[in-house]
Design a protein around this motif. Structure first.
Motif, short mmCIF file in Angstrom:
data_model
loop_
_atom_site.label_atom_id
_atom_site.label_comp_id
_atom_site.label_asym_id
_atom_site.label_seq_id
_atom_site.Cartn_x
_atom_site.Cartn_y
_atom_site.Cartn_z
N ILE A 89 0.88 -1.13 -0.04
CA ILE A 89 0.05 0.07 0.12
C ILE A 89 0.81 1.20 -0.03
N PRO A 90 2.01 1.43 0.89
CA PRO A 90 2.65 2.60 0.76
C PRO A 90 3.53 2.66 -0.49
N LEU A 91 3.88 1.72 -1.18
CA LEU A 91 4.50 1.42 -2.48
C LEU A 91 3.50 1.97 -3.47
N GLN B 156 -0.12 3.83 -7.98
CA GLN B 156 -0.98 2.87 -8.28
C GLN B 156 -2.27 2.88 -7.37
N ILE B 157 -1.91 3.58 -6.25
CA ILE B 157 -2.88 3.40 -5.08
C ILE B 157 -4.59 3.78 -5.85
N ARG B 158 -4.43 4.69 -6.84
CA ARG B 158 -5.71 5.16 -7.40
C ARG B 158 -6.48 3.66 -8.22
N GLN B 159 -5.65 3.02 -8.84
CA GLN B 159 -6.21 1.75 -9.48
C GLN B 159 -6.72 0.79 -8.55
N ILE B 160 -5.94 0.67 -7.37
CA ILE B 160 -6.33 -0.23 -6.37
C ILE B 160 -7.76 0.15 -5.55
#
Length: 539
Positions: free
Chosen positions: A330-332, A338-342
């Protein structure tokens, strides 16, 4: 901020460039530190050498002056006068008896004789530099570069005794342009005993207010030596650049050691960047291959033990069956964007898996965690609206959780969160008490509920310093008319205590572990609480 993140992402995909930059910066910093250590060592060496020279000079001068006084007193006490054979024998006896008496002489007008028969007889042609009640002192009686010529002379009556320059220089060699001075007339005048004349006074604020023996000027070190006589003071002056400097062997290793360490740092950065880039690529592949899963942590009403909703949790199960901790990816994902995609994936998967359940249970809601990048821009509202319309689910059944640490700019966050609430979404503050959201900001934020971090729940009923934090948060939430959810409840006495404090909702392993979609649907449709089970039992 976005520009800096863009540059960081750019560097992450050029590991060699980042490694070279890290190694270069490390080398510069380490070399600067090494130079600083070296300069400090040099200064300390200068000070130590100066102190040592001053102490040795002072000891020798005290010995010399003591012997000169004893020698001239011995001559003054004997009854002989004139320059006969007995006087010469007496003068020679003083020269033999005292190591530091180089020449002893009798001077009476034009009559003069010395123990140095056949050599030049001392005969000062100028008044004494120091005229005391008993002794007269002549300083630096000659400037000729001869160690056997008098540097200090003491007189009493018609007798004179002198020491040679060699008796001083054999203690410590003065550095080039260094001088030993005798300061007279309350500091107004300085006569060099050894070495060349010096500009006097050495600084505009002389004498200094400090009583320290060693004074450090930008270009010189000055060592003041106390004497037993109030008539004079001894001062040793040496240019800083001329002192023989000695550097510790370990100090010489700092320079190549700094370069080796910088190379190691660059190599380490290269490996870390490659690892992060590799994990970033793996995470992108995991999103594409569907390796990410969504689990649901049920939220219960503490009084009735009825499930009212759940928190959506994302997990990464690799093809070999192992789970990668969210604390790693998650921090990565937040750093790489990429957090938006997740987040979009979680929203889509929640509505795909639980859309029918949510349509059948209008009071049920699912909360989704938002990263800071989605709190600071209005993007997520548009994504949620599209998915909700597609699955015919009410906006009130999707809540968004934000952490205090995600509220980077409270003003911008307030506007975006208010836009989410305006269309019906609930807003929750997650892990409250672990960030920096002050009460003043909290009063202005569009928030429906506070979630108390598990660390404060664990402290309840103990003597821990944080045991009083949870009750304080609860009272504050009630004062602001906010609901409270307690996270990480594991024991029945915790649930009872929280309920007695006015907490209506809780989640934790006491009620259920994170469940997959099938298990969560079963929990709601059958209206019962599942017993504890491991995350990876059926996920």
């Amino acid at each position: 901020m976005s520009a800096a993140l863009s540059v960081l992402r750019h560097l992450l995909y050029r590991p060699w460039l980042l490694a070279i930059l890290a190694a270069t910066a490390s080398a510069i910093l380490l070399l600067m530190a090494s130079v600083g250590v070296a300069m400090h060592q040099i200064q300390q060496s200068e000070i130590e050498q100066m102190n040592a020279k001053g102490e040795r000079f002072l000891v020798r001068l005290e010995q010399i002056f003591g012997q000169l006084r004893e020698g001239v007193d011995q001559l003054q006490a004997q009854p002989l006068r004139g320059c006969d054979a007995n006087m010469l024998a007496a003068l020679q006896q003083v020269g033999f008896s005292y190591r530091f008496v180089y020449e002893a002489a009798y001077v009476d007008g034009t009559i003069a004789c010395s123990n140095r028969i056949g050599e030049r007889t001392i005969n000062p042609l100028r008044p004494a530099d120091i005229q005391g009640p008993t002794y007269s002192y002549w300083l630096n009686t000659t400037t000729e570069p001869d160690d056997n010529l008098a540097a200090l002379m003491l007189g009493r009556g018609k007798f004179l005794v002198a020491t040679s320059r060699g008796h001083l220089t054999d203690v410590v060699d003065l550095p080039p342009e260094g001088s030993l001075l005798v300061v007279l007339d309350n500091g107004a005048r300085a006569v060099p005993v050894l070495g060349p004349p010096q500009v006097w006074p050495p600084s505009t604020d002389w004498p200094p207010a400090s009583n320290d023996s060693l004074l450090e000027l930008s270009d010189r070190l000055i060592y003041r030596m106390p004497t037993k006589s109030p008539d004079y003071q001894l001062v040793l002056i040496a240019p800083r650049a001329s002192l023989p400097l000695k550097m510790n062997g370990i100090l010489w290793l700092l320079f190549p050691g700094s370069l080796v360490l910088a190379w190691c740092i660059g190599w380490l950065v290269l490996q870390l960047v490659r690892q992060r880039r590799s994990m970033s690529s793996e995470l992108q592949g995991a999103l594409r291959r569907g390796e990410l899963q969504v689990l649901y942590q049920p939220i219960f009403e503490l009084t009735s033990r009825r499930c009212v909703g759940a928190e959506a949790l994302v997990r990464w199960r690799r093809p070999d069956g192992t789970l990668t901790s969210p604390d790693l990816f998650i921090p990565l994902a937040e750093n790489t964007g990429q957090i938006r995609q997740i987040t979009d994936f979680v929203l889509q998967r929640v509505l795909e898996q639980l859309g029918q359940l949510l349509r059948a249970n209008r009071q049920l809601y699912i909360s989704v965690n938002l990263a800071a990048c989605d709190v600071m821009v209005p993007r997520i509202g548009r994504v949620a609206a599209r998915l909700l319309a597609l699955h015919h689910v009410a906006a009130s059944q999707i809540a968004f959780e934000v952490t205090e640490r995600g509220l980077i700019d409270v003003v911008v966050a307030r506007d975006n969160l208010q836009a989410l609430r305006a269309v019906g979404h609930q807003v929750l503050i997650d892990d409250f008490g672990t960030g920096y959201c002050s009460l003043a900001y909290l009063q202005t934020l569009p928030v429906d509920c506070l979630k108390i971090d598990k660390a404060f729940i664990d402290a309840l009923g103990h003597d821990a310093a944080s045991s009083g934090v949870a009750p304080h948060i609860i009272r504050m939430a009630h004062a602001l008319q906010l609901r409270v959810i307690a996270e990480g409840i594991e024991y029945e006495d915790q649930a009872l205590l929280l309920n007695s404090e006015g907490v209506n909702y809780g989640q934790g392993w006491l009620f259920a572990h994170p469940l997959n979609a099938r298990q969560f649907i079963e929990l709601i449709t059958r209206g019962r609480r599942l017993g504890p089970r491991r995350i990876d039992d059926e996920a």
